[in-house]
Design a protein around this motif. Structure first.
Motif, mmCIF file in Angstrom:
data_model
loop_
_atom_site.group_PDB
_atom_site.id
_atom_site.type_symbol
_atom_site.label_atom_id
_atom_site.label_comp_id
_atom_site.label_asym_id
_atom_site.label_seq_id
_atom_site.Cartn_x
_atom_site.Cartn_y
_atom_site.Cartn_z
ATOM 1 N N ALA A 1 0.845 -1.203 0.000
ATOM 2 C CA ALA A 1 0.000 0.000 0.000
ATOM 3 C C ALA A 1 0.876 1.247 0.000
ATOM 4 O O ALA A 1 0.605 2.225 0.685
ATOM 5 N N GLY A 2 1.955 1.183 -0.792
ATOM 6 C CA GLY A 2 2.885 2.314 -0.888
ATOM 7 C C GLY A 2 2.703 3.078 -2.179
ATOM 8 O O GLY A 2 1.579 3.394 -2.564
ATOM 9 N N GLY A 3 3.818 3.350 -2.863
ATOM 10 C CA GLY A 3 3.783 4.189 -4.061
ATOM 11 C C GLY A 3 2.976 3.592 -5.187
ATOM 12 O O GLY A 3 2.197 4.299 -5.840
ATOM 13 N N LEU A 4 3.151 2.306 -5.460
ATOM 14 C CA LEU A 4 2.396 1.641 -6.522
ATOM 15 C C LEU A 4 0.990 1.288 -6.050
ATOM 16 O O LEU A 4 0.009 1.436 -6.779
ATOM 17 N N GLY A 5 0.906 0.809 -4.822
ATOM 18 C CA GLY A 5 -0.375 0.360 -4.280
ATOM 19 C C GLY A 5 -1.367 1.504 -4.115
ATOM 20 O O GLY A 5 -2.580 1.302 -4.256
ATOM 21 N N SER A 6 -0.869 2.720 -3.840
ATOM 22 C CA SER A 6 -1.785 3.861 -3.637
ATOM 23 C C SER A 6 -2.649 4.133 -4.864
ATOM 24 O O SER A 6 -3.877 4.042 -4.779
ATOM 25 N N PRO A 7 -2.055 4.458 -6.029
ATOM 26 C CA PRO A 7 -2.920 4.736 -7.185
ATOM 27 C C PRO A 7 -3.679 3.500 -7.640
ATOM 28 O O PRO A 7 -4.837 3.617 -8.077
ATOM 29 N N ALA A 8 -3.062 2.324 -7.526
ATOM 30 C CA ALA A 8 -3.743 1.092 -7.943
ATOM 31 C C ALA A 8 -5.011 0.901 -7.111
ATOM 32 O O ALA A 8 -6.094 0.652 -7.648
ATOM 33 N N ALA A 9 -4.877 1.051 -5.797
ATOM 34 C CA ALA A 9 -6.026 0.840 -4.900
ATOM 35 C C ALA A 9 -7.092 1.905 -5.117
ATOM 36 O O ALA A 9 -8.297 1.606 -5.118
ATOM 37 N N LEU A 10 -6.680 3.164 -5.308
ATOM 38 C CA LEU A 10 -7.655 4.245 -5.499
ATOM 39 C C LEU A 10 -8.448 4.044 -6.786
ATOM 40 O O LEU A 10 -9.667 4.201 -6.805
ATOM 41 N N PHE A 11 -7.767 3.675 -7.869
ATOM 42 C CA PHE A 11 -8.479 3.482 -9.138
ATOM 43 C C PHE A 11 -9.357 2.230 -9.113
ATOM 44 O O PHE A 11 -10.455 2.234 -9.675
ATOM 45 N N LEU A 12 -8.890 1.171 -8.486
ATOM 46 C CA LEU A 12 -9.717 -0.038 -8.442
ATOM 47 C C LEU A 12 -10.957 0.204 -7.576
ATOM 48 O O LEU A 12 -12.043 -0.292 -7.875
ATOM 49 N N ALA A 13 -10.796 1.006 -6.515
ATOM 50 C CA ALA A 13 -11.955 1.355 -5.689
ATOM 51 C C ALA A 13 -12.894 2.283 -6.454
ATOM 52 O O ALA A 13 -14.112 2.072 -6.471
ATOM 53 N N SER A 14 -12.353 3.285 -7.116
ATOM 54 C CA SER A 14 -13.217 4.235 -7.845
ATOM 55 C C SER A 14 -13.961 3.522 -8.966
ATOM 56 O O SER A 14 -15.105 3.842 -9.266
ATOM 57 N N ALA A 15 -13.310 2.516 -9.572
ATOM 58 C CA ALA A 15 -13.922 1.780 -10.683
ATOM 59 C C ALA A 15 -14.971 0.786 -10.213
ATOM 60 O O ALA A 15 -15.695 0.229 -11.020
ATOM 61 N N GLY A 16 -15.017 0.528 -8.898
ATOM 62 C CA GLY A 16 -16.081 -0.290 -8.352
ATOM 63 C C GLY A 16 -15.775 -1.764 -8.171
ATOM 64 O O GLY A 16 -16.714 -2.570 -8.053
ATOM 65 N N VAL A 17 -14.488 -2.121 -8.119
ATOM 66 C CA VAL A 17 -14.142 -3.525 -7.848
ATOM 67 C C VAL A 17 -14.825 -3.942 -6.538
ATOM 68 O O VAL A 17 -14.640 -3.306 -5.509
ATOM 69 N N GLY A 18 -15.609 -4.991 -6.593
ATOM 70 C CA GLY A 18 -16.471 -5.343 -5.470
ATOM 71 C C GLY A 18 -15.747 -5.604 -4.170
ATOM 72 O O GLY A 18 -16.135 -5.113 -3.112
ATOM 73 N N ARG A 19 -14.677 -6.395 -4.261
ATOM 74 C CA ARG A 19 -13.900 -6.718 -3.059
ATOM 75 C C ARG A 19 -12.428 -6.452 -3.320
ATOM 76 O O ARG A 19 -11.878 -6.908 -4.331
ATOM 77 N N ILE A 20 -11.799 -5.753 -2.387
ATOM 78 C CA ILE A 20 -10.368 -5.489 -2.492
ATOM 79 C C ILE A 20 -9.721 -5.886 -1.172
ATOM 80 O O ILE A 20 -10.137 -5.418 -0.104
ATOM 81 N N THR A 21 -8.735 -6.777 -1.256
ATOM 82 C CA THR A 21 -7.948 -7.123 -0.072
ATOM 83 C C THR A 21 -6.611 -6.414 -0.191
ATOM 84 O O THR A 21 -5.920 -6.537 -1.209
ATOM 85 N N LEU A 22 -6.269 -5.660 0.833
ATOM 86 C CA LEU A 22 -5.072 -4.837 0.829
ATOM 87 C C LEU A 22 -4.136 -5.317 1.938
ATOM 88 O O LEU A 22 -4.540 -5.422 3.094
ATOM 89 N N VAL A 23 -2.889 -5.630 1.559
ATOM 90 C CA VAL A 23 -1.926 -6.187 2.512
ATOM 91 C C VAL A 23 -0.676 -5.306 2.585
ATOM 92 O O VAL A 23 -0.085 -4.983 1.551
ATOM 93 N N ASP A 24 -0.299 -4.912 3.798
ATOM 94 C CA ASP A 24 0.948 -4.154 4.004
ATOM 95 C C ASP A 24 1.205 -4.124 5.507
ATOM 96 O O ASP A 24 0.272 -3.956 6.285
ATOM 97 N N ASP A 25 2.464 -4.290 5.905
ATOM 98 C CA ASP A 25 2.753 -4.329 7.347
ATOM 99 C C ASP A 25 3.298 -2.993 7.869
ATOM 100 O O ASP A 25 3.570 -2.857 9.056
#
Ligand SMILES: [Zn+2]
Length: 254
Positions: free
Chosen positions: A36-60
């Motif tokens: 959930a860093g540099g790559l994960g940030s835009p990836a997660a935001l766009f997948l959420a905005s696009a409506g992906v039903g379920r997103i599992t996000l992993v980062d320690d």
């Protein structure tokens, strides 16, 4: 879809390549994002905005002041908070309809196997060679497409490793697991801020293409970006029959 959903996703639905059917697929999809860093940030935001039903996000990791120059899901206010919680907050602010599961841990092979098997598409947004190899091995075992991105300094690269069709290379065909790479620690390396945005956003695009079946994925092609001159290079990549992860010899030996 509800009236609200029809409005929210109308610019997808208007696309001939996606339409209602494609958007329904996106709503029914489950994507695993590791990092959930540099790559994960835009990836997660766009997948959420696009409506992906379920997103599992992993980062320690937790949000650090040095992250904010490029990790756009996080804010100054959330320095010190777990990255997965900070990113989930940003994702929910854009789209509260998405079911987001957060795991604040560094996942081992066993945990990866379980997580990858639940997901339809996996995004490698990590910056660690050993973790990348573990994610790839889990994707080969579960036959799940992997969208792997990387960005450091002014350089970026992205490809899709899709074990489903049977003749596409996996990450280890290209980057052997036993190779002695000097571990490049992002904590000590410079990164040009938009590089992670460009590559992470493309990872989201490839994930949505895999979900909806739009066009051709990057499977079998490695794209490399030199951000100094803004030049892309495309390299054809092939499956290695002697690959220790997906190779025929390995498969025959069990
Ligand atoms: Zn392989």
């Amino acid at each position: 879809m509800t009236d609200d959903q029809l409005l929210r996703y109308s610019r997808h639905i208007l696309l001939d390549e996606i339409g209602i059917e494609g958007q329904e697929r996106i709503l029914a999809a489950h994507v695993l994002i590791i990092g959930a860093g540099g790559l994960g940030s835009p990836a997660a935001l766009f997948l959420a905005s696009a409506g992906v039903g379920r997103i599992t996000l992993v980062d320690d990791d937790a949000v650090d002041l040095t992250n904010l120059q490029r990790q756009i899901a996080h804010t100054t206010e959330r320095v010190g908070a777990p990255k997965v919680e900070s990113a989930a907050q940003a994702m929910r602010a854009i789209n509260p309809l998405v079911d987001i599961r957060t795991l604040r841990e560094r996942v081992d092979a066993q945990a990866l196997d379980a997580l990858v098997a639940e997901a339809g598409v996996v995004l490698d947004c990590t910056d660690n060679y050993r973790t990348r190899q573990a994610i790839n091995a889990a994707c080969v075992r579960a036959a799940r497409p992997l969208v792997a991105g990387a960005a450091i300094r002014f350089d970026g690269q992205i490809s899709v490793y899709d074990p489903r069709p049977g003749d596409q290379p996996c990450y280890a065909c290209l980057f052997p697991p036993d190779a002695q790479f000097e571990e490049v620690a992002c904590s000590t390396m410079g990164v040009f801020a938009p590089m992670v945005g460009i590559i992470g956003t493309m990872q989201a695009a490839e994930a949505l293409k895999l979900i909806t079946g739009v066009g051709q994925s990057l499977a079998g092609r490695l794209l490399m970006l030199d951000g100094r001159d803004m030049r892309w290079t495309e390299m054809r990549i092939q499956r290695d029959s002697a690959c220790p992860v997906c190779g025929q010899q390995h498969a025959q030996n069990g």
